[in-house]
Design a protein around this motif. Structure first.
Motif: not given
Length: 270
Positions: A96, A102, A74, A100, A117
């Motif tokens: 993001r 989660n 990120w 990237g 994002d």
């Protein structure tokens, strides 16, 4: 004649009741005005005691130093710092990147909030103890122009820009109580003028290294800072710009100005 006598007595009694109500109302008005003056003074003291620029800026800089350069794919895009109940905090904003996802971000930053994002998390610092200040001891306009503004003008040589917006005198409205039946009161009165003017100050720069030096420059009794916004333009924290928002306070009169409160009047007849 007996009816006229009764009417006269009734009228006298009514007028006496109105005079008594007026006297009680005038006493009530006095209490309200005195309380408004006390609240105005206390409120202004609280307002100018909400921070010391040097301590606040250094606390934000300490928090920003804790922000890691890498965020698991990120991209770090910005940091927004504020002060709430003497506790400094900074909201770290992320976008993001190509790598990237989660899971990895949430594993390394459990408190992160992800919205599509975009993502953010908050870092806080230690509570700061600020001294209680008295508005009557604020510097004068002369001091502000000669010292405060001069120091801020000198920072342009370090590629730091600033601007002082126009100021306005701080005032406090007086809300008079409603008069009783049979009494009228003109409520169109001027506010309390506290003899202190305030206006916004804006400061901006191009490198985080400037903040520590700025904290020393803004260590001034006329200045309070409120927010700091940092924008990152590259993959490392060296490519950044920042904006600082605050207020300045200047004493423009030696004493507060209390408006003249017109006396109430009894209604003729009725």
């Amino acid at each position: 004649m007996e009816q006229q006598t009764r009417n006269s007595q009734q009228q006298q009694q009514t007028e006496q009741q109105k005079l008594k109500a007026q006297a009680e109302y005038e006493a009530q008005k006095k209490v309200v005005v005195e309380q408004a003056i006390a609240d105005a003074k206390s409120g202004l003291n609280d307002l100018i005691s909400k921070g010391v620029s040097k301590s606040t800026i250094n606390s934000w800089a300490d928090i920003i130093d804790r922000v890691p350069m890498a965020h698991d794919g990120w991209k770090l895009v910005g940091v927004e710092c504020a002060l709430s109940d003497n506790v400094p905090s900074c909201n770290v904003n992320l976008d993001r990147g190509e790598l990237g996802i989660n899971r990895t971000l949430m594993q390394d930053f459990p408190d992160v909030n992800i919205n599509g994002d975009k993502a953010n998390y908050i870092l806080t610092g230690s509570s700061i103890t600020f001294p209680k200040r008295n508005f009557e001891e604020l510097p004068s306009v002369r001091y502000f122009k000669m010292e405060t503004q001069s120091k801020m003008q000198e920072i342009k040589f370090g590629d730091v820009k600033h601007a002082f917006d126009a100021s306005n005198e701080i005032t406090k409205d007086i809300a008079l109580p409603q008069p009783p039946v049979g009494v009228t009161q003109d409520t169109n009165i001027e506010p309390i003028r506290l003899g202190v003017s305030t206006g916004p100050v804006h400061v901006e720069g191009t490198g985080l290294w400037q903040l520590r030096g700025l904290a020393e420059v803004m260590n001034d009794a006329t200045l309070n800072v409120k927010t700091l916004s940092v924008t990152f333009g590259g993959d490392d924290m060296k490519m950044s710009s920042w904006k600082l928002e605050g207020d300045y306070y200047v004493k423009v009169a030696d004493q507060i100005t209390i408006p003249t409160i017109p006396p109430s009047k009894t209604v003729v007849g009725g």
